[in-house]
Design an enzyme around this catalytic site. Sequence first.
Site, PDB file in Angstrom:
ATOM      1  N   ASP A  30     127.233  17.401  45.456  1.00 41.13           N
ATOM      2  CA  ASP A  30     126.268  17.182  44.377  1.00 41.13           C
ATOM      3  C   ASP A  30     125.543  18.498  44.123  1.00 41.13           C
ATOM      4  O   ASP A  30     125.264  19.240  45.071  1.00 41.13           O
ATOM      5  CB  ASP A  30     125.272  16.082  44.761  1.00 41.13           C
ATOM      6  CG  ASP A  30     124.576  15.500  43.542  1.00 41.13           C
ATOM      7  OD1 ASP A  30     124.885  14.352  43.166  1.00 41.13           O
ATOM      8  OD2 ASP A  30     123.738  16.215  42.932  1.00 41.13           O
ATOM      9  N   ARG A 157     128.922  -3.200  39.742  1.00 42.46           N
ATOM     10  CA  ARG A 157     127.617  -3.491  39.133  1.00 42.46           C
ATOM     11  C   ARG A 157     126.532  -2.976  40.047  1.00 42.46           C
ATOM     12  O   ARG A 157     126.640  -3.115  41.272  1.00 42.46           O
ATOM     13  CB  ARG A 157     127.421  -5.011  38.982  1.00 42.46           C
ATOM     14  CG  ARG A 157     128.350  -5.688  38.025  1.00 42.46           C
ATOM     15  CD  ARG A 157     128.406  -7.181  38.319  1.00 42.46           C
ATOM     16  NE  ARG A 157     128.928  -7.431  39.656  1.00 42.46           N
ATOM     17  CZ  ARG A 157     128.916  -8.611  40.268  1.00 42.46           C
ATOM     18  NH1 ARG A 157     128.385  -9.658  39.686  1.00 42.46           N
ATOM     19  NH2 ARG A 157     129.418  -8.759  41.489  1.00 42.46           N
ATOM     20  N   PHE A 270     128.221 -14.397  32.722  1.00 44.28           N
ATOM     21  CA  PHE A 270     127.752 -13.575  31.597  1.00 44.28           C
ATOM     22  C   PHE A 270     127.443 -14.396  30.362  1.00 44.28           C
ATOM     23  O   PHE A 270     127.610 -13.950  29.237  1.00 44.28           O
ATOM     24  CB  PHE A 270     128.719 -12.412  31.310  1.00 44.28           C
ATOM     25  CG  PHE A 270     128.409 -11.234  32.187  1.00 44.28           C
ATOM     26  CD1 PHE A 270     128.654 -11.304  33.538  1.00 44.28           C
ATOM     27  CD2 PHE A 270     127.810 -10.095  31.680  1.00 44.28           C
ATOM     28  CE1 PHE A 270     128.304 -10.265  34.386  1.00 44.28           C
ATOM     29  CE2 PHE A 270     127.458  -9.044  32.517  1.00 44.28           C
ATOM     30  CZ  PHE A 270     127.715  -9.130  33.869  1.00 44.28           C
ATOM     31  N   CYS A 281     124.745   1.276  31.267  1.00 42.03           N
ATOM     32  CA  CYS A 281     126.167   1.163  30.901  1.00 42.03           C
ATOM     33  C   CYS A 281     126.421   0.511  29.543  1.00 42.03           C
ATOM     34  O   CYS A 281     127.061   1.113  28.678  1.00 42.03           O
ATOM     35  CB  CYS A 281     126.901   0.396  31.977  1.00 42.03           C
ATOM     36  SG  CYS A 281     126.710   1.178  33.580  1.00 42.03           S
TER      37      CYS A 281
HETATM   38  C1  UGA Z   1     127.940  -3.238  34.111  1.00 43.89           C
HETATM   39  C2  UGA Z   1     129.265  -3.992  34.325  1.00 43.89           C
HETATM   40  O1  UGA Z   1     128.977  -5.356  34.664  1.00 43.89           O
HETATM   41  C3  UGA Z   1     130.086  -3.338  35.448  1.00 43.89           C
HETATM   42  O2  UGA Z   1     131.340  -3.999  35.563  1.00 43.89           O
HETATM   43  C4  UGA Z   1     130.303  -1.871  35.093  1.00 43.89           C
HETATM   44  O3  UGA Z   1     131.007  -1.194  36.131  1.00 43.89           O
HETATM   45  C5  UGA Z   1     128.957  -1.191  34.905  1.00 43.89           C
HETATM   46  O4  UGA Z   1     128.235  -1.859  33.847  1.00 43.89           O
HETATM   47  C6  UGA Z   1     129.195   0.259  34.521  1.00 43.89           C
HETATM   48  O5  UGA Z   1     129.814   0.514  33.485  1.00 43.89           O
HETATM   49  O6  UGA Z   1     128.870   1.146  35.325  1.00 43.89           O
HETATM   50  P1  UGA Z   1     125.558  -3.169  35.382  1.00 43.89           P
HETATM   51  O7  UGA Z   1     125.079  -2.479  34.147  1.00 43.89           O
HETATM   52  O8  UGA Z   1     125.277  -2.568  36.713  1.00 43.89           O
HETATM   53  O9  UGA Z   1     127.168  -3.347  35.313  1.00 43.89           O
HETATM   54  O10 UGA Z   1     124.933  -4.633  35.421  1.00 43.89           O
HETATM   55  P2  UGA Z   1     125.344  -6.085  34.889  1.00 43.89           P
HETATM   56  O11 UGA Z   1     125.313  -7.030  36.021  1.00 43.89           O
HETATM   57  O12 UGA Z   1     126.568  -6.045  34.086  1.00 43.89           O
HETATM   58  O13 UGA Z   1     124.099  -6.432  33.943  1.00 43.89           O
HETATM   59  C7  UGA Z   1     123.828  -5.698  32.748  1.00 43.89           C
HETATM   60  C8  UGA Z   1     122.680  -6.316  32.008  1.00 43.89           C
HETATM   61  O14 UGA Z   1     123.063  -7.539  31.381  1.00 43.89           O
HETATM   62  C9  UGA Z   1     121.456  -6.653  32.863  1.00 43.89           C
HETATM   63  O15 UGA Z   1     120.288  -6.232  32.165  1.00 43.89           O
HETATM   64  C10 UGA Z   1     121.491  -8.163  32.982  1.00 43.89           C
HETATM   65  O16 UGA Z   1     120.219  -8.713  33.146  1.00 43.89           O
HETATM   66  C11 UGA Z   1     122.097  -8.546  31.639  1.00 43.89           C
HETATM   67  N1  UGA Z   1     122.799  -9.852  31.649  1.00 43.89           N
HETATM   68  C12 UGA Z   1     123.881 -10.040  32.457  1.00 43.89           C
HETATM   69  C13 UGA Z   1     122.375 -10.879  30.812  1.00 43.89           C
HETATM   70  O17 UGA Z   1     121.401 -10.727  30.051  1.00 43.89           O
HETATM   71  N2  UGA Z   1     123.053 -12.070  30.816  1.00 43.89           N
HETATM   72  C14 UGA Z   1     124.121 -12.288  31.611  1.00 43.89           C
HETATM   73  O18 UGA Z   1     124.690 -13.403  31.554  1.00 43.89           O
HETATM   74  C15 UGA Z   1     124.547 -11.244  32.448  1.00 43.89           C
END
Ligand code: UGA
Length: 450
Positions: A30, A157, A270, A281
């Site tokens: 890094d 995630r 989701f 992301c």
């Molecule tokens: C997301 C993807 O889920 C991962 O597969 C991917 O690797 C990652 O982006 C990335 O590109 O690095 P992440 O952003 O860590 O992961 O989190 P998520 O669990 O996907 O949640 C994203 C957002 O959506 C959160 O704010 C969560 O609260 C919201 N969300 C999630 C909802 O509002 N409703 C849902 O049903 C699910």
Amino acid sequence: MKVAIIGSGYVGLTTGICLSFVGHEVTCIDIDPGRVETLKSGTAPFHEPYLSEMMRLVKVKYTTDYAQAIPEAEVIFIAVGTPSRPDGSPNLEYLESAASSIGENLGPNYTVVVNKSTVPIGSGNWVESIVRDAFRRGNHGHRPENFAVASNPEFLREGSAIHDSLFPDRVVIGADQQQALERLYSLYRPLLDQSFAAPPFLARPDGFGAVPLISADLASAELIKYAANAFLALKISYINEVGQLAQRVGADVQLVARGMGLDARIGTRFLQAGIGWGGSCFGKDTAALISTAAEYQLEMPIVQAARKINSRQRELVVERLLGAMKLLKGKTVGLLGLAFKPNTDDLRDAPALDIARRLIERGARVRAHDPVAVPLAQKLYHDLAVTWCASAEETAEEADALVLVTDWAEYRELDWAVLAARMRNPLVLDGRHFLDAARLKASGFQYLAV
Ligand code: UGA
């Protein structure tokens, strides 16, 4: 296998630690000396469940020096940040500089350089040309360069990064050279076969078997990542759009989501309606997808609509509060949760900060709490007129409304009667359909949901 990983953020560090855990010899590089010192002292640089425990189980080397790991490495991962520029296109300067440093230090043996960062489609070829140019500029005598570039998108995630890396749904590798694909296959073999013993604190899920491998060309692997993230984002926006209609016709969006999701073609995950997505992301990747498509004179109206709905959900919080309180000027609103999701202290594109700004603009006073992200919020957003609180109870003090922004498990267990007693007006707006509405009502709250 000897592995070098450039960039010790969520993706790079988790990948490095998990590859070391399954038996590889890993060095994490890094450019930030502060971060490298933190890592060397055995401290995790961000809040992520099981990261510290895993760091203690493995022997990973941490350095700022490319020359210490690149010449010997059989696989080099680039896992640097690719933040959005104001026009939505990703800023690739860290990627470019990593590729250049790799080229300068490349050893004589065949090396696979892997894009692990989410990079625009076509980046594989671009990285290859940068590595090659840097190699040729370097002092390698007449030795020809001996490397290939591959893509290996990451699907972990935040908040469950270690779990997702050890027990992935699938592994995607993309390269235009068979030799590169074979090397990555050998690297991932222990994860694909699940032949490693799970860490004592993180059991392998019941019935979890061999992991599917998708071997693709470079462009397809790169597109898989964007298409997957955009689909997840639009799944959330879709249920939020249905939620708006549900509210008008008097239907329960939670029941609608369950009834839809049990159709195996749709799936229940989701479909959690609420404030919508945040984080580093979905916003960035949907913007980048639209921006790439525009370069090919293509519009992506579905992805555009998903973004528009997501932004509307944040405004809806303000509208719902205004509807219930009639006036925001001079009122105090407490926000429960700052991080964009539970189990992380990540504040990138966090809905809470956006909502705080919108409330302040309308004259409200904002108090806010988060189980882990308050110190970071204080540091990054010290100019935001928010009163940072050490507990949910303190947030409720003299408040006219509370908004549940992040679905941290501990908020469900709060003594809500105690909170109600401290408030000027016991109103709660549940931004995640997460709280027990009956319990809240019994504790004297007026309960609203987004
Ligand atoms: C997301 C993807 O889920 C991962 O597969 C991917 O690797 C990652 O982006 C990335 O590109 O690095 P992440 O952003 O860590 O992961 O989190 P998520 O669990 O996907 O949640 C994203 C957002 O959506 C959160 O704010 C969560 O609260 C919201 N969300 C999630 C909802 O509002 N409703 C849902 O049903 C699910």
